[in-house]
Design a protein around this motif. Structure first.
Motif, PDB file in Angstrom:
ATOM      1  N   ASP A  17       3.896  -7.468   6.462  1.00  0.00           N
ATOM      2  CA  ASP A  17       5.334  -7.238   6.483  1.00  0.00           C
ATOM      3  C   ASP A  17       5.894  -7.045   5.079  1.00  0.00           C
ATOM      4  N   GLU A  18       5.352  -7.730   4.100  1.00  0.00           N
ATOM      5  CA  GLU A  18       5.816  -7.554   2.726  1.00  0.00           C
ATOM      6  C   GLU A  18       5.523  -6.147   2.221  1.00  0.00           C
ATOM      7  N   ALA A  19       4.429  -5.545   2.698  1.00  0.00           N
ATOM      8  CA  ALA A  19       4.089  -4.187   2.303  1.00  0.00           C
ATOM      9  C   ALA A  19       4.874  -3.145   3.090  1.00  0.00           C
ATOM     10  N   ALA A  20       5.315  -3.507   4.307  1.00  0.00           N
ATOM     11  CA  ALA A  20       5.953  -2.540   5.195  1.00  0.00           C
ATOM     12  C   ALA A  20       7.467  -2.536   5.101  1.00  0.00           C
ATOM     13  N   GLU A  44      15.283  -6.123   4.818  1.00  0.00           N
ATOM     14  CA  GLU A  44      14.842  -5.983   6.208  1.00  0.00           C
ATOM     15  C   GLU A  44      14.139  -7.243   6.682  1.00  0.00           C
ATOM     16  N   ARG A  45      13.296  -7.812   5.845  1.00  0.00           N
ATOM     17  CA  ARG A  45      12.592  -9.040   6.241  1.00  0.00           C
ATOM     18  C   ARG A  45      13.582 -10.171   6.471  1.00  0.00           C
ATOM     19  N   ALA A  46      14.595 -10.256   5.628  1.00  0.00           N
ATOM     20  CA  ALA A  46      15.609 -11.299   5.810  1.00  0.00           C
ATOM     21  C   ALA A  46      16.356 -11.101   7.118  1.00  0.00           C
ATOM     22  N   ALA A  47      16.681  -9.851   7.449  1.00  0.00           N
ATOM     23  CA  ALA A  47      17.382  -9.574   8.705  1.00  0.00           C
ATOM     24  C   ALA A  47      16.499  -9.880   9.903  1.00  0.00           C
ATOM     25  N   PHE A  98       2.710   9.154  -2.680  1.00  0.00           N
ATOM     26  CA  PHE A  98       2.756   7.996  -1.791  1.00  0.00           C
ATOM     27  C   PHE A  98       4.035   7.193  -2.017  1.00  0.00           C
ATOM     28  N   ILE A  99       4.716   6.931  -0.917  1.00  0.00           N
ATOM     29  CA  ILE A  99       5.943   6.146  -0.971  1.00  0.00           C
ATOM     30  C   ILE A  99       5.696   4.804  -0.297  1.00  0.00           C
ATOM     31  N   GLU A 100       5.866   3.739  -1.035  1.00  0.00           N
ATOM     32  CA  GLU A 100       5.677   2.416  -0.446  1.00  0.00           C
ATOM     33  C   GLU A 100       6.794   2.146   0.558  1.00  0.00           C
ATOM     34  N   PRO A 101       6.442   1.864   1.809  1.00  0.00           N
ATOM     35  CA  PRO A 101       7.484   1.626   2.820  1.00  0.00           C
ATOM     36  C   PRO A 101       8.435   0.498   2.449  1.00  0.00           C
ATOM     37  N   SER A 102       7.953  -0.476   1.677  1.00  0.00           N
ATOM     38  CA  SER A 102       8.801  -1.611   1.330  1.00  0.00           C
ATOM     39  C   SER A 102       9.918  -1.237   0.358  1.00  0.00           C
ATOM     40  N   ARG A 103       9.855  -0.036  -0.219  1.00  0.00           N
ATOM     41  CA  ARG A 103      10.926   0.419  -1.112  1.00  0.00           C
ATOM     42  C   ARG A 103      12.083   1.046  -0.349  1.00  0.00           C
TER      43      ARG A 103
END
Length: 235
Positions: A139-142, A147-150, A182-187
């Motif tokens: 989840d930290e990578a995605a 978003e994780r807080a929500a 490559f775009i990191e999803p977490s950004r």
């Protein structure tokens, strides 16, 4: 909480069985959806063990949209930039009435196939399971920190479908963009499905997207089963 099903636009018809030149059905009955104001047509097909392949469904949608035989629709899966098979396919034939290229994509999860076709905007399709919980490291990578807080504020069932919807949206976006660094999803931070009525937007974007990210929309599509599907439409 919201589930995976967000109906965008009217249900306009049943996508009937399409016949190839040889008379074989290329798609079982499915549901055709028009996405409001975007010019995008989406088909959802639930297939059995011997149901149509993804390309068959996409060719059927393009045939239905253009009036050409499904057998004549030409899909190219090799990336124009690097030759690898990634991102959405390109449509070599037919062309739009103006002579431009159709945009199209298709995704499969289990017995569900979702295809999308458009004349004005690149599209990408994503389908994800709401049953798969991969843990904090993934989840930290995605997902963006916001978003994780929500997601942490949801109950377990609501979190699962919201998480799947966010990941389907990001998968669809990367397919629509195609060949890029490559775009990191977490950004990327997207609006939450529980708050946006099934039409998502980007709230935080990496510089690679420039100013065009403000017009990108994610249209969540109703598919049976414990999964989420989305069509990303680029501006």
């Amino acid at each position: 909480m919201h589930g995976a099903a967000y109906r965008i636009g009217p249900r306009v018809e049943v996508f009937g069985a399409v016949r190839e030149d040889g008379g074989m059905d290329v798609a079982a009955e499915g549901e055709l959806i028009e996405l409001e104001a975007s010019g995008v047509r989406v088909v959802v097909v639930m297939r059995g063990r011997r149901g149509p392949a993804a390309d068959t469904v996409l060719r059927g949608l393009l045939a239905d949209s253009t009036g050409v035989p499904a057998d004549d629709v030409e899909l190219v899966h090799a990336c124009a930039e690097c030759g690898a098979r990634h991102g959405r396919p390109s449509v070599a034939y037919p062309l739009t009435p103006s002579g431009a290229t159709w945009y199209a994509d298709v995704a499969v999860f289990g017995d569900a196939v979702v295809g999308a076709a458009a004349t004005r905007h690149p599209v990408g399709v994503g389908i994800e399971s709401a049953a798969l919980e991969t843990g904090a490291v993934i989840d930290e990578a995605a997902f963006h920190a916001s978003e994780r807080a929500a997601l942490d504020r949801f109950d377990p069932a609501g979190r699962a479908i919201a998480r799947a919807t966010l990941w389907a949206r990001k998968s669809a976006l990367l397919r629509a963009v195609g060949h890029t660094e490559f775009i990191e999803p977490s950004r990327l931070a997207l609006t939450m499905p529980s708050d946006d009525g099934g039409v998502g937007r980007i709230e935080v974007s990496p510089p690679e997207f420039g100013s065009g990210w403000r017009g990108i929309r994610f249209h969540d599509i109703d598919v049976p089963g414990n999964r989420a599907a989305t069509v990303a439409v680029l501006s």
